[in-house]
Motif scaffolding. Structure first.
Motif, PDB file in Angstrom:
ATOM      1  N   ALA A  20       0.905  -1.226  -0.316  1.00 21.10           N
ATOM      2  CA  ALA A  20       0.039  -0.331  -0.362  1.00 21.10           C
ATOM      3  C   ALA A  20       0.732   1.313  -0.031  1.00 21.10           C
ATOM      4  O   ALA A  20      -0.344   2.426  -0.240  1.00 21.10           O
ATOM      5  N   SER A  21       2.483   1.109   0.125  1.00 27.93           N
ATOM      6  CA  SER A  21       2.375   2.375   0.213  1.00 27.93           C
ATOM      7  C   SER A  21       4.190   1.934  -0.285  1.00 27.93           C
ATOM      8  O   SER A  21       4.990   0.472  -0.606  1.00 27.93           O
ATOM      9  N   GLY A  22       5.321   3.164  -0.327  1.00 26.81           N
ATOM     10  CA  GLY A  22       6.454   2.750  -1.161  1.00 26.81           C
ATOM     11  C   GLY A  22       7.312   1.267  -1.873  1.00 26.81           C
ATOM     12  O   GLY A  22       6.648   1.721  -3.077  1.00 26.81           O
ATOM     13  N   ILE A  23       8.329   1.382  -1.938  1.00 31.59           N
ATOM     14  CA  ILE A  23       8.537  -0.056  -2.528  1.00 31.59           C
ATOM     15  C   ILE A  23       7.955  -0.952  -3.464  1.00 31.59           C
ATOM     16  O   ILE A  23       7.800  -0.992  -4.029  1.00 31.59           O
ATOM     17  N   GLY A  24       6.536  -1.446  -2.093  1.00 29.91           N
ATOM     18  CA  GLY A  24       5.734  -3.027  -2.477  1.00 29.91           C
ATOM     19  C   GLY A  24       5.133  -2.120  -3.829  1.00 29.91           C
ATOM     20  O   GLY A  24       3.677  -2.230  -4.582  1.00 29.91           O
ATOM     21  N   LEU A  41      -1.487  -7.383  -0.408  1.00 30.47           N
ATOM     22  CA  LEU A  41      -1.987  -7.749   2.091  1.00 30.47           C
ATOM     23  C   LEU A  41      -1.358  -6.451   2.017  1.00 30.47           C
ATOM     24  O   LEU A  41       0.034  -6.260   2.105  1.00 30.47           O
ATOM     25  N   ASP A  42      -2.113  -5.664   2.710  1.00 29.17           N
ATOM     26  CA  ASP A  42      -1.504  -4.544   3.537  1.00 29.17           C
ATOM     27  C   ASP A  42      -2.157  -4.550   5.126  1.00 29.17           C
ATOM     28  O   ASP A  42      -3.462  -5.176   5.139  1.00 29.17           O
ATOM     29  N   ALA A  43      -1.826  -4.193   6.095  1.00 25.46           N
ATOM     30  CA  ALA A  43      -2.485  -3.900   7.359  1.00 25.46           C
ATOM     31  C   ALA A  43      -3.121  -2.894   7.487  1.00 25.46           C
ATOM     32  O   ALA A  43      -3.848  -2.489   7.998  1.00 25.46           O
ATOM     33  N   ASP A  44      -2.676  -1.658   6.216  1.00 24.26           N
ATOM     34  CA  ASP A  44      -3.230   0.201   6.816  1.00 24.26           C
ATOM     35  C   ASP A  44      -4.194   0.292   5.602  1.00 24.26           C
ATOM     36  O   ASP A  44      -3.984   0.021   4.708  1.00 24.26           O
ATOM     37  N   VAL A  66      -6.575  -7.080   3.811  1.00 21.53           N
ATOM     38  CA  VAL A  66      -6.106  -5.348   4.759  1.00 21.53           C
ATOM     39  C   VAL A  66      -6.078  -7.413   5.531  1.00 21.53           C
ATOM     40  O   VAL A  66      -6.457  -8.181   6.071  1.00 21.53           O
ATOM     41  N   VAL A  67      -4.851  -7.180   5.883  1.00 21.82           N
ATOM     42  CA  VAL A  67      -3.728  -8.303   6.470  1.00 21.82           C
ATOM     43  C   VAL A  67      -2.398  -7.624   7.072  1.00 21.82           C
ATOM     44  O   VAL A  67      -1.567  -7.096   6.919  1.00 21.82           O
ATOM     45  N   ASP A  68      -2.481  -8.223   8.222  1.00 30.31           N
ATOM     46  CA  ASP A  68      -1.646  -8.233   9.165  1.00 30.31           C
ATOM     47  C   ASP A  68      -0.577  -9.396   9.271  1.00 30.31           C
ATOM     48  O   ASP A  68      -0.808 -10.698   9.458  1.00 30.31           O
ATOM     49  N   VAL A  69       0.075  -8.901   8.331  1.00 28.13           N
ATOM     50  CA  VAL A  69       1.730 -10.604   8.466  1.00 28.13           C
ATOM     51  C   VAL A  69       2.101 -10.757   9.356  1.00 28.13           C
ATOM     52  O   VAL A  69       1.926 -11.825   9.243  1.00 28.13           O
ATOM     53  N   THR A  70       1.396  -9.925  10.336  1.00 27.01           N
ATOM     54  CA  THR A  70       1.888 -11.238  11.618  1.00 27.01           C
ATOM     55  C   THR A  70       0.813 -11.890  12.125  1.00 27.01           C
ATOM     56  O   THR A  70       1.195 -12.866  12.768  1.00 27.01           O
ATOM     57  N   ALA A  94       7.911 -11.169  -0.667  1.00 29.66           N
ATOM     58  CA  ALA A  94       7.271 -11.089   0.912  1.00 29.66           C
ATOM     59  C   ALA A  94       8.190  -9.312   1.602  1.00 29.66           C
ATOM     60  O   ALA A  94       9.201  -9.191   1.504  1.00 29.66           O
ATOM     61  N   ASN A  95       7.488  -8.255   0.892  1.00 32.50           N
ATOM     62  CA  ASN A  95       7.640  -7.258   1.571  1.00 32.50           C
ATOM     63  C   ASN A  95       7.340  -5.887   2.471  1.00 32.50           C
ATOM     64  O   ASN A  95       7.994  -5.299   3.064  1.00 32.50           O
ATOM     65  N   ALA A  96       6.264  -6.483   3.346  1.00 35.23           N
ATOM     66  CA  ALA A  96       6.032  -5.796   4.681  1.00 35.23           C
ATOM     67  C   ALA A  96       6.936  -5.541   5.265  1.00 35.23           C
ATOM     68  O   ALA A  96       7.813  -6.962   5.889  1.00 35.23           O
ATOM     69  N   GLY A  97       7.118  -5.132   6.342  1.00 35.01           N
ATOM     70  CA  GLY A  97       8.271  -4.894   7.476  1.00 35.01           C
ATOM     71  C   GLY A  97       8.377  -3.136   8.175  1.00 35.01           C
ATOM     72  O   GLY A  97       7.589  -2.426   7.129  1.00 35.01           O
ATOM     73  N   ILE A  98       8.799  -2.989   9.093  1.00 38.61           N
ATOM     74  CA  ILE A  98       8.618  -1.618   9.174  1.00 38.61           C
ATOM     75  C   ILE A  98      10.483  -1.902   9.533  1.00 38.61           C
ATOM     76  O   ILE A  98      11.361  -2.755   9.441  1.00 38.61           O
TER      77      ILE A  98
HETATM   78  N1  LIG Z   1      13.248   2.129   2.188  1.00 41.70           N
HETATM   79  C1  LIG Z   1      14.124   1.575   2.332  1.00 41.70           C
HETATM   80  O1  LIG Z   1      15.621   2.567   2.596  1.00 41.70           O
HETATM   81  C2  LIG Z   1      14.118   0.116   3.271  1.00 41.70           C
HETATM   82  C3  LIG Z   1      15.634   0.216   3.396  1.00 41.70           C
HETATM   83  C4  LIG Z   1      15.758  -1.734   4.291  1.00 41.70           C
HETATM   84  C5  LIG Z   1      15.332  -1.872   4.136  1.00 41.70           C
HETATM   85  N2  LIG Z   1      14.062  -1.695   3.858  1.00 41.70           N
HETATM   86  C6  LIG Z   1      12.413  -2.874   3.930  1.00 41.70           C
HETATM   87  O2  LIG Z   1      11.643  -2.533   2.595  1.00 41.70           O
HETATM   88  C7  LIG Z   1      10.686  -3.115   2.401  1.00 41.70           C
HETATM   89  C8  LIG Z   1       9.656  -1.523   2.431  1.00 41.70           C
HETATM   90  O3  LIG Z   1      10.069  -0.358   2.906  1.00 41.70           O
HETATM   91  P1  LIG Z   1       9.474   0.924   2.342  1.00 41.70           P
HETATM   92  O4  LIG Z   1      10.524   1.998   2.897  1.00 41.70           O
HETATM   93  O5  LIG Z   1       8.896   0.380   0.468  1.00 41.70           O
HETATM   94  O6  LIG Z   1       8.585   1.080   3.468  1.00 41.70           O
HETATM   95  P2  LIG Z   1       7.000   1.769   3.897  1.00 41.70           P
HETATM   96  O7  LIG Z   1       6.708   2.180   5.045  1.00 41.70           O
HETATM   97  O8  LIG Z   1       6.711   2.991   3.046  1.00 41.70           O
HETATM   98  O9  LIG Z   1       5.617   0.565   3.506  1.00 41.70           O
HETATM   99  C9  LIG Z   1       5.832  -0.417   3.662  1.00 41.70           C
HETATM  100  C10 LIG Z   1       4.561  -1.267   3.460  1.00 41.70           C
HETATM  101  O10 LIG Z   1       4.291  -2.688   4.563  1.00 41.70           O
HETATM  102  C11 LIG Z   1       3.378  -2.067   5.262  1.00 41.70           C
HETATM  103  N3  LIG Z   1       3.613  -3.206   6.934  1.00 41.70           N
HETATM  104  C12 LIG Z   1       3.800  -2.913   7.550  1.00 41.70           C
HETATM  105  N4  LIG Z   1       3.631  -3.536   8.534  1.00 41.70           N
HETATM  106  C13 LIG Z   1       3.040  -4.733   7.870  1.00 41.70           C
HETATM  107  C14 LIG Z   1       2.295  -5.821   8.422  1.00 41.70           C
HETATM  108  N5  LIG Z   1       2.667  -6.434   9.863  1.00 41.70           N
HETATM  109  N6  LIG Z   1       1.750  -6.010   7.825  1.00 41.70           N
HETATM  110  C15 LIG Z   1       0.643  -6.120   6.696  1.00 41.70           C
HETATM  111  N7  LIG Z   1       1.202  -5.144   6.279  1.00 41.70           N
HETATM  112  C16 LIG Z   1       2.018  -3.762   7.046  1.00 41.70           C
HETATM  113  C17 LIG Z   1       2.686  -0.902   5.588  1.00 41.70           C
HETATM  114  O11 LIG Z   1       1.628  -0.871   5.648  1.00 41.70           O
HETATM  115  C18 LIG Z   1       2.720  -0.230   4.775  1.00 41.70           C
HETATM  116  O12 LIG Z   1       2.463   0.156   3.639  1.00 41.70           O
HETATM  117  C19 LIG Z   1      10.544  -3.213   4.363  1.00 41.70           C
HETATM  118  O13 LIG Z   1      10.707  -4.206   4.775  1.00 41.70           O
HETATM  119  C20 LIG Z   1      11.378  -1.944   4.391  1.00 41.70           C
HETATM  120  O14 LIG Z   1      11.151  -2.656   6.551  1.00 41.70           O
HETATM  121  C21 LIG Z   1      13.148  -0.436   3.158  1.00 41.70           C
END
Ligand SMILES: NC(=O)c1ccc[n+]([C@@H]2O[C@H](COP(=O)([O-])OP(=O)(O)OC[C@H]3O[C@@H](n4cnc5c(N)ncnc54)[C@H](O)[C@@H]3O)[C@@H](O)[C@H]2O)c1
Length: 140
Positions: A20-24, A41-44, A66-70, A94-98
């Motif tokens: 739903a945002s960023g790289i994914g 699949l995204d939690a937001d 809408v899915v929390d991957v945990t 498998a891109n979801a992460g924090i």
């Molecule tokens: N952007 C960077 O510089 C960078 C660097 C290293 C690793 N990463 C990893 O790459 C991935 C994407 O990064 P990004 O910058 O696009 O992040 P982002 O925060 O823009 O996007 C992450 C997405 O994952 C979703 N998400 C988070 N926790 C979730 C959960 N428990 N269940 C479902 N969805 C969930 C969020 O809602 C969001 O839409 C992440 O795993 C991040 O940790 C990013």
């Protein structure tokens, strides 16, 4: 093999976690632009709703769950729904992460005491391991 064949994704049923945002989201856009069928699949829920609506207006085959991957049961439901919808699954991202926030050094190179190992909150550690490690394993 030609590059055009190597990168041919038309018709591939694709699941992207955290799309739903960023790289994914960028990956979802590239796949959909090139003819793939995508489930995000995204939690937001709010961000996912907006993104899916935007794709819908372009006529691209992108849907969301809408899915929390945990949450393993929710993750399985998300994949089951994608499989029912597409009749196949070809690609998983498998891109979801924090992120974990600041590291143990500040920008000026000094130590950040808040991020000394003994001061990292247990809840933060557990959440990062759950989202960035265990959930990636569960997704694959
Ligand atoms: N952007 C960077 O510089 C960078 C660097 C290293 C690793 N990463 C990893 O790459 C991935 C994407 O990064 P990004 O910058 O696009 O992040 P982002 O925060 O823009 O996007 C992450 C997405 O994952 C979703 N998400 C988070 N926790 C979730 C959960 N428990 N269940 C479902 N969805 C969930 C969020 O809602 C969001 O839409 C992440 O795993 C991040 O940790 C990013």
């Amino acid at each position: 093999m030609k590059a055009a064949e190597l990168f041919e994704v038309s018709g591939l049923a694709t699941v992207i976690t955290g799309g739903a945002s960023g790289i994914g989201l960028a990956y979802a856009e590239v796949m959909a632009d090139n003819g793939a069928r995508v489930t995000i699949l995204d939690a937001d829920a709010a961000a996912l709703g907006e993104v899916v609506e935007r794709f819908r207006r372009t006529g691209q085959d992108v849907r969301g769950e809408v899915v929390d991957v945990t949450d393993r049961a929710a993750l399985e439901r998300g994949f089951d729904a994608a499989l029912r919808h597409f009749g196949r699954l070809d690609v998983v991202f498998a891109n979801a992460g924090i992120g974990g926030g600041p590291g143990f050094l500040k920008l000026d190179g000094e130590r950040n005491p808040e991020r000394a190992l003994e001061n990292i909150p247990r809840e933060l550690w557990d959440r990062i391991i759950a989202v960035d490690l265990t959930a990636v394993f569960a997704t694959l």
